[in-house]
Enzyme design. Structure first.
Site, PDB file in Angstrom:
ATOM      1  N   GLU A   1      25.190  41.945  10.356  1.00 51.89           N
ATOM      2  CA  GLU A   1      24.081  41.465   9.647  1.00 51.89           C
ATOM      3  C   GLU A   1      24.397  41.692   7.841  1.00 51.89           C
ATOM      4  O   GLU A   1      25.248  42.393   7.558  1.00 51.89           O
ATOM      5  CB  GLU A   1      22.975  42.340   9.803  1.00 51.89           C
ATOM      6  CG  GLU A   1      22.668  42.518  11.333  1.00 51.89           C
ATOM      7  CD  GLU A   1      21.381  43.348  11.578  1.00 51.89           C
ATOM      8  OE1 GLU A   1      20.887  43.468  12.853  1.00 51.89           O
ATOM      9  OE2 GLU A   1      20.953  43.987  10.728  1.00 51.89           O
TER      10      GLU A   1
ATOM     11  N   CYS B   1      22.674  42.807   0.557  1.00 57.03           N
ATOM     12  CA  CYS B   1      23.152  43.999   1.498  1.00 57.03           C
ATOM     13  C   CYS B   1      24.310  43.414   2.486  1.00 57.03           C
ATOM     14  O   CYS B   1      23.946  42.614   3.270  1.00 57.03           O
ATOM     15  CB  CYS B   1      21.717  44.672   2.217  1.00 57.03           C
ATOM     16  SG  CYS B   1      22.216  45.967   2.980  1.00 57.03           S
TER      17      CYS B   1
ATOM     18  N   CYS C   1      29.670  51.520  14.013  1.00 60.28           N
ATOM     19  CA  CYS C   1      30.074  52.681  13.088  1.00 60.28           C
ATOM     20  C   CYS C   1      30.366  54.022  13.892  1.00 60.28           C
ATOM     21  O   CYS C   1      30.070  54.082  14.923  1.00 60.28           O
ATOM     22  CB  CYS C   1      28.574  52.813  12.106  1.00 60.28           C
ATOM     23  SG  CYS C   1      28.937  54.252  10.808  1.00 60.28           S
TER      24      CYS C   1
ATOM     25  N   CYS D   1      25.158  58.375  13.214  1.00 62.35           N
ATOM     26  CA  CYS D   1      23.916  59.043  12.962  1.00 62.35           C
ATOM     27  C   CYS D   1      22.999  59.016  14.217  1.00 62.35           C
ATOM     28  O   CYS D   1      22.446  57.923  14.712  1.00 62.35           O
ATOM     29  CB  CYS D   1      23.489  58.550  11.703  1.00 62.35           C
ATOM     30  SG  CYS D   1      24.487  58.430  10.211  1.00 62.35           S
TER      31      CYS D   1
ATOM     32  N   CYS E   1      20.265  55.915  13.463  1.00 62.15           N
ATOM     33  CA  CYS E   1      20.543  54.874  13.289  1.00 62.15           C
ATOM     34  C   CYS E   1      20.960  53.910  14.328  1.00 62.15           C
ATOM     35  O   CYS E   1      21.549  54.367  15.263  1.00 62.15           O
ATOM     36  CB  CYS E   1      21.657  54.915  12.187  1.00 62.15           C
ATOM     37  SG  CYS E   1      22.521  53.360  11.415  1.00 62.15           S
TER      38      CYS E   1
ATOM     39  N   GLY F   1      27.625  49.958   9.426  1.00 67.25           N
ATOM     40  CA  GLY F   1      29.110  50.410   9.062  1.00 67.25           C
ATOM     41  C   GLY F   1      28.981  51.254   8.185  1.00 67.25           C
ATOM     42  O   GLY F   1      28.283  51.510   7.171  1.00 67.25           O
ATOM     43  N   GLU F   2      30.273  52.280   7.863  1.00 69.45           N
ATOM     44  CA  GLU F   2      30.373  53.130   6.815  1.00 69.45           C
ATOM     45  C   GLU F   2      31.426  52.589   5.786  1.00 69.45           C
ATOM     46  O   GLU F   2      32.727  52.477   6.143  1.00 69.45           O
ATOM     47  CB  GLU F   2      30.811  54.461   7.499  1.00 69.45           C
ATOM     48  CG  GLU F   2      31.276  55.584   6.549  1.00 69.45           C
ATOM     49  CD  GLU F   2      30.368  55.703   5.271  1.00 69.45           C
ATOM     50  OE1 GLU F   2      29.247  55.942   5.623  1.00 69.45           O
ATOM     51  OE2 GLU F   2      31.023  55.796   4.080  1.00 69.45           O
TER      52      GLU F   2
ATOM     53  N   SER G   1      27.200  52.731  -0.530  1.00 69.33           N
ATOM     54  CA  SER G   1      26.387  53.771   0.009  1.00 69.33           C
ATOM     55  C   SER G   1      27.281  54.476   1.045  1.00 69.33           C
ATOM     56  O   SER G   1      27.787  53.569   2.005  1.00 69.33           O
ATOM     57  CB  SER G   1      25.210  52.943   0.726  1.00 69.33           C
ATOM     58  OG  SER G   1      24.343  54.137   1.419  1.00 69.33           O
TER      59      SER G   1
ATOM     60  N   SER H   1      23.912  59.151   1.170  1.00 63.78           N
ATOM     61  CA  SER H   1      23.069  59.511   2.158  1.00 63.78           C
ATOM     62  C   SER H   1      22.918  60.663   2.543  1.00 63.78           C
ATOM     63  O   SER H   1      23.560  60.994   3.436  1.00 63.78           O
ATOM     64  CB  SER H   1      23.075  58.336   3.296  1.00 63.78           C
ATOM     65  OG  SER H   1      23.184  56.895   3.139  1.00 63.78           O
ATOM     66  N   LEU H   2      21.922  61.627   1.949  1.00 62.03           N
ATOM     67  CA  LEU H   2      21.933  62.962   1.963  1.00 62.03           C
ATOM     68  C   LEU H   2      21.137  63.182   3.263  1.00 62.03           C
ATOM     69  O   LEU H   2      21.544  63.864   4.144  1.00 62.03           O
ATOM     70  CB  LEU H   2      21.465  63.322   0.784  1.00 62.03           C
ATOM     71  CG  LEU H   2      21.582  65.017   0.670  1.00 62.03           C
ATOM     72  CD1 LEU H   2      23.065  65.482   0.619  1.00 62.03           C
ATOM     73  CD2 LEU H   2      20.802  65.355  -0.580  1.00 62.03           C
ATOM     74  N   HIS H   3      19.655  62.809   3.003  1.00 64.58           N
ATOM     75  CA  HIS H   3      18.937  62.783   4.131  1.00 64.58           C
ATOM     76  C   HIS H   3      18.563  64.381   4.868  1.00 64.58           C
ATOM     77  O   HIS H   3      17.559  64.535   5.522  1.00 64.58           O
ATOM     78  CB  HIS H   3      19.631  62.195   5.617  1.00 64.58           C
ATOM     79  CG  HIS H   3      19.827  60.829   5.353  1.00 64.58           C
ATOM     80  ND1 HIS H   3      19.403  60.064   4.405  1.00 64.58           N
ATOM     81  CD2 HIS H   3      20.810  60.049   6.112  1.00 64.58           C
ATOM     82  CE1 HIS H   3      19.957  58.663   4.565  1.00 64.58           C
ATOM     83  NE2 HIS H   3      20.792  58.719   5.460  1.00 64.58           N
TER      84      HIS H   3
ATOM     85  N   ASN I   1      12.467  54.101   9.629  1.00 67.73           N
ATOM     86  CA  ASN I   1      11.966  52.721  10.473  1.00 67.73           C
ATOM     87  C   ASN I   1      12.123  53.013  12.072  1.00 67.73           C
ATOM     88  O   ASN I   1      13.439  52.812  12.445  1.00 67.73           O
ATOM     89  CB  ASN I   1      12.737  51.502   9.737  1.00 67.73           C
ATOM     90  CG  ASN I   1      12.037  50.277   9.845  1.00 67.73           C
ATOM     91  OD1 ASN I   1      10.902  50.255  10.708  1.00 67.73           O
ATOM     92  ND2 ASN I   1      12.541  49.394   9.335  1.00 67.73           N
TER      93      ASN I   1
ATOM     94  N   CYS J   1      18.936  48.611   9.155  1.00 67.06           N
ATOM     95  CA  CYS J   1      20.363  48.065   9.389  1.00 67.06           C
ATOM     96  C   CYS J   1      20.411  48.038  11.010  1.00 67.06           C
ATOM     97  O   CYS J   1      20.110  48.973  11.709  1.00 67.06           O
ATOM     98  CB  CYS J   1      21.173  48.729   8.858  1.00 67.06           C
ATOM     99  SG  CYS J   1      21.884  50.171   9.439  1.00 67.06           S
TER     100      CYS J   1
HETATM  101  N1  SAH Z   1      26.885  53.874   6.507  1.00 68.15           N
HETATM  102  C1  SAH Z   1      26.224  53.728   5.152  1.00 68.15           C
HETATM  103  C2  SAH Z   1      25.757  52.682   4.579  1.00 68.15           C
HETATM  104  C3  SAH Z   1      25.101  51.945   5.683  1.00 68.15           C
HETATM  105  S1  SAH Z   1      23.469  52.680   6.367  1.00 68.15           S
HETATM  106  C4  SAH Z   1      25.315  55.111   4.773  1.00 68.15           C
HETATM  107  O1  SAH Z   1      24.948  55.610   5.847  1.00 68.15           O
HETATM  108  O2  SAH Z   1      24.870  55.307   3.733  1.00 68.15           O
HETATM  109  C5  SAH Z   1      22.375  52.073   5.058  1.00 68.15           C
HETATM  110  C6  SAH Z   1      21.274  52.593   5.040  1.00 68.15           C
HETATM  111  O3  SAH Z   1      20.217  52.453   6.105  1.00 68.15           O
HETATM  112  C7  SAH Z   1      21.360  54.179   5.050  1.00 68.15           C
HETATM  113  O4  SAH Z   1      20.685  54.851   3.847  1.00 68.15           O
HETATM  114  C8  SAH Z   1      20.478  54.787   6.383  1.00 68.15           C
HETATM  115  O5  SAH Z   1      20.145  55.867   6.153  1.00 68.15           O
HETATM  116  C9  SAH Z   1      19.438  53.647   6.395  1.00 68.15           C
HETATM  117  N2  SAH Z   1      18.986  53.773   7.998  1.00 68.15           N
HETATM  118  C10 SAH Z   1      19.726  53.668   9.065  1.00 68.15           C
HETATM  119  N3  SAH Z   1      18.777  53.880  10.008  1.00 68.15           N
HETATM  120  C11 SAH Z   1      17.600  53.615   9.432  1.00 68.15           C
HETATM  121  C12 SAH Z   1      16.269  53.538  10.053  1.00 68.15           C
HETATM  122  N4  SAH Z   1      16.074  53.724  11.134  1.00 68.15           N
HETATM  123  N5  SAH Z   1      15.211  53.437   9.318  1.00 68.15           N
HETATM  124  C13 SAH Z   1      15.168  53.459   7.823  1.00 68.15           C
HETATM  125  N6  SAH Z   1      16.791  53.550   7.144  1.00 68.15           N
HETATM  126  C14 SAH Z   1      17.862  53.367   8.186  1.00 68.15           C
HETATM  127 FE1  SF4 Z   2      26.831  54.522  10.069  1.00 61.54          FE
HETATM  128 FE2  SF4 Z   2      25.320  54.515   7.950  1.00 61.54          FE
HETATM  129 FE3  SF4 Z   2      24.517  54.078  10.608  1.00 61.54          FE
HETATM  130 FE4  SF4 Z   2      25.177  56.565   9.721  1.00 61.54          FE
HETATM  131  S1  SF4 Z   2      23.322  55.235   8.806  1.00 61.54           S
HETATM  132  S2  SF4 Z   2      25.688  55.459  11.731  1.00 61.54           S
HETATM  133  S3  SF4 Z   2      26.832  55.992   8.552  1.00 61.54           S
HETATM  134  S4  SF4 Z   2      25.691  53.032   9.444  1.00 61.54           S
END
Ligand code: SAH
Ligand code: SF4
Length: 358
Positions: A90, A116, A123, A127, A130, A173-174, A205, A228-230, A304, A347
């Protein structure tokens, strides 16, 4: 079976000038693909027929085709793009600022957009919040497949090559797990006779591969990073991002401190807010402490939800309280407006909807 060929987008102008002789032809081709958005060698009017035939045996122009497109009311357009091997990923077209029109109906500020882009199919990081992670890892994108996302979206939106655009590597992806191709794509975007997108307009990111943050820093490409600290403690962070066990919070903070940053800029920390997980004031307090020595800004993101997830979207009131706490304690903090919330915003969600992989 699909035969995959290298794409013209895989190469810097210098490389192309070595590959294609006489080298002024390479310059012309560069213009065709980045300024005219030509989709085939056939379209390149001033290139001799024999050279066009020779090139089309060896290369493709654009390795991507648009297979699905969802447009949101706020101007966000989410694309599902297919590569030569049939795999999909995407890219998202985000409208950041509306066009402004004066009393005479003249545009005095053009709309501003950010693209984006994805860097991998799937990936490895895994996570738990995700959707991209759910299908596992398939493969890295090539530099050309990363570059082609921007060209494809600019072309589809009639966005002239010389109009400014920002790039965020926040799709599937990362990015730092595909560092070589990422670095190459960053360089190709910067090409003055190509898209001319400066490093300052590009933000990588990452989920925090601390050793790779160092490597990216050593490359000195000039790009921004977003972390992406979270979570503020390793226990919760390891639950959300399993590879936190190998790259814990303090290793990330140390790597960020070593990263070359424009002194006028701040490092962005993304904080995905999940209801009853990390949306409390105790977490906000820890976050302030953690970022005390860094020129940071925090971007709060609403989780989300998608079918099958056990996590919940936080309440708006809790988001605002969290944000106010950070601001009152000296941190810059924004709440990411959920662009494209009426489409498949986060994503991986469009791919999932179209292909129903899981
Ligand atoms: N892998 C990298 C970049 C891609 S992810 C990373 O993790 O930073 C891009 C962003 O989408 C990240 O900040 C991630 O936290 C966010 N993301 C993933 N799943 C999500 C969800 N279900 N709701 C909101 N944001 C989400
Ligand atoms: Fe990969 Fe980023 Fe999704 Fe984590 S949030 S699984 S690093 S794409």
């Amino acid at each position: 079976m699909n035969i995959t060929k290298p794409s013209i987008f895989d190469f810097t102008q210098k490389e192309l000038m070595e590959l294609i002789k006489p080298s002024f032809r390479a310059k012309q081709i560069f213009g065709w693909i980045y300024h005219q958005y030509a989709q085939s060698f056939e379209d390149m009017k001033n290139i001799p027929k024999t050279l066009k035939e020779e090139l089309s045996q060896k290369f493709v122009v654009n390795p991507l085709t648009i297979v699905n497109k969802e447009e949101s009311r706020d101007g966000t357009i989410k694309y599902l793009l297919q590569m030569q091997d049939g795999k999909t990923m995407e890219a998202v077209w985000l409208k950041m600022k509306e066009e402004l029109i004066d009393e005479d109906g003249k545009v005095f500020q053009e709309a501003k957009y950010t693209i984006c882009v994805s860097t991998q199919v799937g990936c490895k990081v895994g996570c738990t919040f995700c959707l991209t992670a759910k299908g596992g890892f398939t493969r890295n994108l090539t530099a050309g497949e990363i570059v082609a996302q921007v060209v494809t979206l600019k072309r589809d939106n009639n966005h002239n090559h010389n109009r400014k655009i920002n790039i965020v590597y926040m799709g599937m992806g990362e990015p730092l797990d595909n560092l070589d191709n990422l670095a190459k794509a960053i360089e190709i975007f910067k090409e003055e006779e190509g898209l001319c997108i400066g490093a300052k307009r590009q933000t990588v990111s990452t989920s925090g591969l601390s050793n790779k943050i160092d490597k990216l820093g050593e490359m000195d490409l000039g790009v921004h990073i977003a972390i992406s600290l979270h979570a503020v403690d390793d226990e919760l962070r390891s639950e959300l991002i399993p590879m936190n066990k190998a790259h814990n919070i303090s290793s990330i903070i140390e790597a960020v401190k070593r990263f070359p940053i424009d002194t006028r800029k701040r490092v962005m920390f993304e904080y995905l807010v999940i209801k009853n997980k990390n949306d409390d004031i105790a977490s906000a307090k820890k976050l302030v402490k953690l970022l005390a020595d860094i020129k940071a800004k925090v971007n709060l993101i609403y989780f989300n939800p998608y079918p099958g997830t056990t996590y919940d979207r936080p309440l708006k009131a809790d988001m605002v309280t969290f944000q106010e706490y950070l601001i009152n304690h000296g941190l810059l903090c924004t709440i990411r407006d959920s662009k494209g919330i009426d489409i498949s915003a986060a994503c991986g969600q469009l791919k999932e909807k179209v292909e129903g992989e899981i």
